[in-house]
Write a protein that holds these residues in place. Structure first.
Motif, mmCIF file in Angstrom:
data_model
loop_
_atom_site.group_PDB
_atom_site.id
_atom_site.type_symbol
_atom_site.label_atom_id
_atom_site.label_comp_id
_atom_site.label_asym_id
_atom_site.label_seq_id
_atom_site.Cartn_x
_atom_site.Cartn_y
_atom_site.Cartn_z
ATOM 1 N N GLY A 168 0.831 -0.945 0.140
ATOM 2 C CA GLY A 168 -0.065 0.250 -0.063
ATOM 3 C C GLY A 168 1.024 1.170 0.058
ATOM 4 N N ILE A 169 -0.054 2.712 0.125
ATOM 5 C CA ILE A 169 1.280 3.834 0.079
ATOM 6 C C ILE A 169 0.918 3.901 1.344
ATOM 7 C CG2 ILE A 169 1.400 6.133 -0.753
ATOM 8 C CD1 ILE A 169 2.201 3.924 -2.544
ATOM 9 N N LEU A 170 2.117 4.311 2.384
ATOM 10 C CA LEU A 170 2.059 4.840 3.165
ATOM 11 C C LEU A 170 1.556 6.267 3.695
ATOM 12 C CD1 LEU A 170 2.405 3.828 6.352
ATOM 13 C CD2 LEU A 170 4.138 4.968 6.662
ATOM 14 N N GLN A 171 0.435 7.000 4.074
ATOM 15 C CA GLN A 171 0.302 8.676 3.720
ATOM 16 C C GLN A 171 0.448 8.933 4.768
ATOM 17 O OE1 GLN A 171 0.240 9.752 0.522
ATOM 18 N NE2 GLN A 171 0.024 11.790 1.608
ATOM 19 N N GLY A 172 1.176 10.373 5.534
ATOM 20 C CA GLY A 172 0.740 10.965 6.793
ATOM 21 C C GLY A 172 -0.309 12.306 6.953
ATOM 22 N N LYS A 173 -1.166 11.638 8.106
ATOM 23 C CA LYS A 173 -2.071 12.100 8.627
ATOM 24 C C LYS A 173 -1.518 13.812 9.367
ATOM 25 C CE LYS A 173 -5.564 9.374 7.381
ATOM 26 N NZ LYS A 173 -6.324 10.418 6.281
ATOM 27 N N GLY A 174 -1.075 13.588 10.073
ATOM 28 C CA GLY A 174 -0.963 14.628 10.887
ATOM 29 C C GLY A 174 -1.103 14.304 12.369
ATOM 30 N N GLY A 175 -0.405 14.737 13.276
ATOM 31 C CA GLY A 175 -0.615 14.106 14.947
ATOM 32 C C GLY A 175 1.107 13.534 14.662
ATOM 33 N N ASN A 176 0.274 11.942 14.867
ATOM 34 C CA ASN A 176 1.252 11.064 15.335
ATOM 35 C C ASN A 176 0.774 9.707 14.664
ATOM 36 O OD1 ASN A 176 3.918 10.388 16.059
ATOM 37 N ND2 ASN A 176 2.754 9.047 17.696
ATOM 38 N N ARG A 177 0.479 9.738 13.339
ATOM 39 C CA ARG A 177 0.199 8.746 12.591
ATOM 40 C C ARG A 177 -0.247 8.961 11.125
ATOM 41 N NH1 ARG A 177 -6.680 8.822 12.742
ATOM 42 N NH2 ARG A 177 -7.036 10.895 12.228
ATOM 43 N N CYS A 178 0.041 7.739 10.827
ATOM 44 C CA CYS A 178 0.124 7.810 8.908
ATOM 45 C C CYS A 178 -1.214 6.642 8.697
ATOM 46 C CB CYS A 178 1.532 7.044 8.927
ATOM 47 S SG CYS A 178 3.012 8.108 9.076
ATOM 48 N N SER A 179 -2.087 6.159 7.311
ATOM 49 C CA SER A 179 -2.633 5.568 6.667
ATOM 50 C C SER A 179 -2.251 4.751 5.401
ATOM 51 C CB SER A 179 -3.703 6.254 6.690
ATOM 52 O OG SER A 179 -3.296 6.704 5.551
ATOM 53 N N LEU A 180 -2.411 3.429 5.867
ATOM 54 C CA LEU A 180 -1.517 2.936 4.464
ATOM 55 C C LEU A 180 -2.563 2.633 3.866
ATOM 56 C CD1 LEU A 180 0.917 0.722 3.812
ATOM 57 C CD2 LEU A 180 -0.732 -1.333 4.629
ATOM 58 N N GLU A 181 -2.940 3.440 2.415
ATOM 59 C CA GLU A 181 -3.833 3.602 1.547
ATOM 60 C C GLU A 181 -3.833 2.717 0.667
ATOM 61 O OE1 GLU A 181 -6.149 6.177 1.735
ATOM 62 O OE2 GLU A 181 -5.410 7.227 3.532
ATOM 63 N N TYR A 182 -4.488 2.103 0.329
ATOM 64 C CA TYR A 182 -4.803 1.695 -1.633
ATOM 65 C C TYR A 182 -4.702 0.132 -1.261
ATOM 66 C CZ TYR A 182 -4.494 6.188 -3.134
ATOM 67 O OH TYR A 182 -4.869 7.420 -3.391
ATOM 68 N N VAL A 183 -5.169 0.020 0.308
ATOM 69 C CA VAL A 183 -5.454 -2.124 0.303
ATOM 70 C C VAL A 183 -6.525 -2.273 0.112
ATOM 71 C CG1 VAL A 183 -4.383 -3.638 2.013
ATOM 72 C CG2 VAL A 183 -2.978 -2.024 2.494
ATOM 73 N N PRO A 184 -6.568 -3.684 -0.089
ATOM 74 C CA PRO A 184 -8.306 -3.691 -0.868
ATOM 75 C C PRO A 184 -9.193 -4.538 0.380
ATOM 76 C CG PRO A 184 -6.863 -4.854 -2.467
ATOM 77 C CD PRO A 184 -5.645 -3.886 -1.395
ATOM 78 N N LYS A 185 -9.978 -4.462 0.061
ATOM 79 C CA LYS A 185 -10.625 -5.685 1.518
ATOM 80 C C LYS A 185 -10.327 -6.751 1.941
ATOM 81 C CE LYS A 185 -14.409 -1.528 1.937
ATOM 82 N NZ LYS A 185 -16.084 -1.470 1.861
ATOM 83 N N ASN A 186 -10.149 -7.345 0.553
ATOM 84 C CA ASN A 186 -10.187 -8.611 0.724
ATOM 85 C C ASN A 186 -8.871 -9.051 1.098
ATOM 86 O OD1 ASN A 186 -8.616 -7.971 -1.149
ATOM 87 N ND2 ASN A 186 -9.666 -9.630 -2.873
#
Length: 278
Positions: free
Chosen positions: A193-211
């Motif tokens: 996936g793409i690790l995207q910064g979310k501000g604060g002290n966290r990131c999100s792993l984007e574009y990961v399919p639900k399955n």
């Protein structure tokens, strides 16, 4: 006027001296006379309590005076002990700081050995006060080889990358900055996936399919694609997974492995950049 005063004082003084002489003679003459013994006893009985009281008062004043000087000396001694204690406490703080710094540097040295890549150490000297970005300033710049796009690591994992470089300082954008993004994989099963910064002290792993199989506690690593971060370096751990969101992708929150709010020493990885978009 002085002559008159001396004349007036002379007569009483002469009378007093005469009486004193007469009494002294009588005292010597009648020392053993019963009348004189009775008078002497009466005088002693009347004056003894007063003399005893005066002795007690004198002794009390002497003790108070001695206690006063003792307390003054004790106060000075306490002040000196307090000063020494503060000095020892300050030395203890400095010792603990030096010990902690030595441990951090030891960990970074071990990380340097594991990387098998050219790196250079740097100290964090400031945090960006802006509320819209998460950046830090390090104490090396172009003169020391801190070029744009270089990755920055610390104890626990990836910190970010250099986005501005000056002669002896550089600005590092942290992975939690909203403008930060990098290719990442889950260590357990290589889900990408793409690790995207979310501000604060966290990131999100984007574009990961639900399955895709992603669980809380999974370790997120740099894939090495894009040439920004060395492959296998830790981004952080998955702290939240939500597959009930709308759309084809699940929502995955990653907490950085490095303590980005308390950075002090970091490593700059001095390798070629394949891609850089500040």
């Amino acid at each position: 006027m002085n002559v008159r005063l001396r004349t007036r004082l002379r007569t009483p003084l002469v009378i007093a001296a005469t009486l004193f002489f007469v009494l002294a003679v009588l005292s010597l003459s009648f020392k053993h006379a019963p009348v004189m013994q009775a008078a002497e006893g009466l005088i002693i009985s009347l004056t003894a309590p007063a003399i005893n009281g005066l002795n007690w008062v004198g002794g009390s004043l002497k003790r108070v005076w001695s206690d006063y000087f003792y307390l003054v000396g004790l106060r000075k001694e306490n002040a000196e002990l307090k000063r020494r204690l503060e000095e020892y406490q300050l030395k203890e703080v400095r010792y603990q700081e030096a010990l902690l710094e030595a441990r951090r540097l030891e960990i970074l040295l071990e990380l340097k050995k594991q990387l098998a890549l050219p790196v250079t150490g740097a100290r964090v000297v400031a945090y960006d006060p802006s509320q819209w970005s998460r950046c830090v300033i390090i104490d090396i710049g172009k003169k020391e080889g801190a070029d744009l796009g270089l990755a920055v690591l610390a104890q626990g994992g990836i910190v970010g990358r250099i986005i501005e470089s000056y002669p002896h300082y550089a600005k590092v954008m942290l992975v939690v900055d909203r403008n930060s993004g990098a290719d990442a994989i889950i260590q357990r099963n290589r889900v990408r996936g793409i690790l995207q910064g979310k501000g604060g002290n966290r990131c999100s792993l984007e574009y990961v399919p639900k399955n895709a199989d992603v669980e809380v506690g999974d370790l997120g690593l740099a894939s090495g694609l894009g040439g920004i971060y060395p492959a296998g370096q830790v981004f952080g751990r998955v702290s939240q997974v939500d597959k009930k969101t709308g759309g084809p992708f699940q929502e995955i929150i990653v907490t950085p492995g490095a303590n980005l709010s308390a950075l002090e020493e970091v490593l700059v990885v001095k390798t070629a950049k394949l891609a850089f978009n500040p």
